[in-house]
Design a protein around this motif. Sequence first.
Motif, PDB file in Angstrom:
ATOM      1  N   LYS A  69       0.833   7.418   3.372  1.00  0.00           N
ATOM      2  CA  LYS A  69       0.300   7.899   4.644  1.00  0.00           C
ATOM      3  C   LYS A  69      -1.017   8.631   4.390  1.00  0.00           C
ATOM      4  CE  LYS A  69       1.717   9.967   8.963  1.00  0.00           C
ATOM      5  NZ  LYS A  69       1.151   8.888   9.732  1.00  0.00           N
ATOM      6  N   GLY A  70      -1.994   8.381   5.226  1.00  0.00           N
ATOM      7  CA  GLY A  70      -3.308   8.980   5.052  1.00  0.00           C
ATOM      8  C   GLY A  70      -4.285   8.064   4.349  1.00  0.00           C
ATOM      9  N   VAL A  71      -3.797   6.903   3.916  1.00  0.00           N
ATOM     10  CA  VAL A  71      -4.653   5.890   3.289  1.00  0.00           C
ATOM     11  C   VAL A  71      -4.872   4.776   4.311  1.00  0.00           C
ATOM     12  CG1 VAL A  71      -4.843   4.165   1.452  1.00  0.00           C
ATOM     13  CG2 VAL A  71      -3.859   6.413   0.963  1.00  0.00           C
ATOM     14  N   TYR A  72      -6.117   4.371   4.463  1.00  0.00           N
ATOM     15  CA  TYR A  72      -6.503   3.349   5.434  1.00  0.00           C
ATOM     16  C   TYR A  72      -6.878   2.083   4.685  1.00  0.00           C
ATOM     17  CZ  TYR A  72      -7.822   2.513  10.315  1.00  0.00           C
ATOM     18  OH  TYR A  72      -7.870   2.086  11.617  1.00  0.00           O
ATOM     19  N   SER A  73      -6.562   0.932   5.253  1.00  0.00           N
ATOM     20  CA  SER A  73      -6.781  -0.344   4.590  1.00  0.00           C
ATOM     21  C   SER A  73      -7.646  -1.267   5.439  1.00  0.00           C
ATOM     22  CB  SER A  73      -5.425  -1.029   4.344  1.00  0.00           C
ATOM     23  OG  SER A  73      -5.595  -2.326   3.822  1.00  0.00           O
ATOM     24  N   LEU A  74      -8.546  -1.974   4.763  1.00  0.00           N
ATOM     25  CA  LEU A  74      -9.312  -3.070   5.363  1.00  0.00           C
ATOM     26  C   LEU A  74      -9.129  -4.286   4.463  1.00  0.00           C
ATOM     27  CD1 LEU A  74     -12.739  -1.334   6.166  1.00  0.00           C
ATOM     28  CD2 LEU A  74     -10.902  -1.875   7.771  1.00  0.00           C
ATOM     29  N   ASP A  75      -8.785  -5.418   5.039  1.00  0.00           N
ATOM     30  CA  ASP A  75      -8.651  -6.641   4.257  1.00  0.00           C
ATOM     31  C   ASP A  75     -10.016  -7.150   3.832  1.00  0.00           C
ATOM     32  OD1 ASP A  75      -5.954  -6.528   4.785  1.00  0.00           O
ATOM     33  OD2 ASP A  75      -5.946  -8.229   6.170  1.00  0.00           O
ATOM     34  N   LEU A  76     -10.099  -7.612   2.598  1.00  0.00           N
ATOM     35  CA  LEU A  76     -11.263  -8.392   2.167  1.00  0.00           C
ATOM     36  C   LEU A  76     -10.917  -9.860   2.378  1.00  0.00           C
ATOM     37  CD1 LEU A  76     -12.210  -6.524  -1.147  1.00  0.00           C
ATOM     38  CD2 LEU A  76     -13.090  -6.157   1.167  1.00  0.00           C
ATOM     39  N   THR A  77      -9.852 -10.298   1.733  1.00  0.00           N
ATOM     40  CA  THR A  77      -9.300 -11.634   1.933  1.00  0.00           C
ATOM     41  C   THR A  77      -7.788 -11.483   1.997  1.00  0.00           C
ATOM     42  OG1 THR A  77      -9.279 -12.032  -0.452  1.00  0.00           O
ATOM     43  CG2 THR A  77     -11.206 -12.836   0.767  1.00  0.00           C
ATOM     44  N   LYS A  78      -7.079 -12.587   1.970  1.00  0.00           N
ATOM     45  CA  LYS A  78      -5.627 -12.569   2.161  1.00  0.00           C
ATOM     46  C   LYS A  78      -4.899 -11.565   1.259  1.00  0.00           C
ATOM     47  CE  LYS A  78      -1.655 -15.641   2.336  1.00  0.00           C
ATOM     48  NZ  LYS A  78      -1.194 -17.007   2.199  1.00  0.00           N
ATOM     49  N   ASN A  79      -5.293 -11.466  -0.006  1.00  0.00           N
ATOM     50  CA  ASN A  79      -4.561 -10.585  -0.913  1.00  0.00           C
ATOM     51  C   ASN A  79      -5.435  -9.523  -1.579  1.00  0.00           C
ATOM     52  OD1 ASN A  79      -5.988 -12.249  -2.551  1.00  0.00           O
ATOM     53  ND2 ASN A  79      -4.256 -13.031  -3.706  1.00  0.00           N
ATOM     54  N   GLN A  80      -6.595  -9.249  -1.016  1.00  0.00           N
ATOM     55  CA  GLN A  80      -7.503  -8.233  -1.554  1.00  0.00           C
ATOM     56  C   GLN A  80      -7.814  -7.208  -0.471  1.00  0.00           C
ATOM     57  OE1 GLN A  80      -9.027  -8.394  -4.970  1.00  0.00           O
ATOM     58  NE2 GLN A  80      -7.156  -9.614  -5.058  1.00  0.00           N
ATOM     59  N   ARG A  81      -7.866  -5.934  -0.852  1.00  0.00           N
ATOM     60  CA  ARG A  81      -8.042  -4.838   0.098  1.00  0.00           C
ATOM     61  C   ARG A  81      -9.117  -3.859  -0.346  1.00  0.00           C
ATOM     62  NH1 ARG A  81      -5.104  -7.883   1.833  1.00  0.00           N
ATOM     63  NH2 ARG A  81      -2.902  -7.853   2.274  1.00  0.00           N
ATOM     64  N   LEU A  82      -9.631  -3.140   0.628  1.00  0.00           N
ATOM     65  CA  LEU A  82     -10.472  -1.972   0.406  1.00  0.00           C
ATOM     66  C   LEU A  82      -9.694  -0.808   1.010  1.00  0.00           C
ATOM     67  CD1 LEU A  82     -14.238  -1.631   0.906  1.00  0.00           C
ATOM     68  CD2 LEU A  82     -12.732   0.011   1.956  1.00  0.00           C
ATOM     69  N   LEU A  83      -9.326   0.168   0.186  1.00  0.00           N
ATOM     70  CA  LEU A  83      -8.534   1.307   0.647  1.00  0.00           C
ATOM     71  C   LEU A  83      -9.363   2.574   0.571  1.00  0.00           C
ATOM     72  CD1 LEU A  83      -5.178   0.631  -1.249  1.00  0.00           C
ATOM     73  CD2 LEU A  83      -5.849  -0.163   1.014  1.00  0.00           C
ATOM     74  N   PHE A  84      -9.215   3.422   1.579  1.00  0.00           N
ATOM     75  CA  PHE A  84      -9.939   4.690   1.591  1.00  0.00           C
ATOM     76  C   PHE A  84      -9.119   5.757   2.279  1.00  0.00           C
ATOM     77  CE2 PHE A  84     -11.458   2.220   5.240  1.00  0.00           C
ATOM     78  CZ  PHE A  84     -11.289   3.103   6.289  1.00  0.00           C
ATOM     79  N   ARG A  85      -9.571   6.989   2.104  1.00  0.00           N
ATOM     80  CA  ARG A  85      -8.932   8.126   2.766  1.00  0.00           C
ATOM     81  C   ARG A  85     -10.034   9.035   3.291  1.00  0.00           C
ATOM     82  NH1 ARG A  85      -9.547  12.131  -0.818  1.00  0.00           N
ATOM     83  NH2 ARG A  85      -9.533  11.625  -3.018  1.00  0.00           N
TER      84      ARG A  85
END
Length: 127
Positions: A79-95
């Motif tokens: 909780k507190g971590v935000y996700s954006l998809d790059l592709t189907k199985n790759q993510r960019l995570l930030f807080r």
Amino acid sequence: MEFTFNSPKMARFAPSREELDSELEEDKQVLRRKRRQAVQRLGAQNAQKLYTRLLELAAAANVAELIAGDPHEYGGDRKGVYSLDLTKNQRLLFRPNHKKTPKTSAGNIDWKNVTKVVIIHIGGHLK
């Protein structure tokens, strides 16, 4: 929106907000070098999406304005971590990266008022 990286390793292949915004020739050379490194590390499609998502972060006034990449907050122990998809199985995570994280009256993160983030992960799913 402002963004930074939580590790120098990420900053070697992902451009800073200042590098993305710069018109200086030396910064353009840095961007080309970083893009090549991102392609080597993530593959061409993921590298392209990473640069697209970083441009979208830079253009947004706050996290709630993000619409591409299936933006969502994790729950549970993340909780507190935000996700954006790059592709189907790759993510960019930030807080959030505020001295005092904006909160709603219910005590949750107020993503409409989060204007500074730190990127904590670029790549596949975390274990």
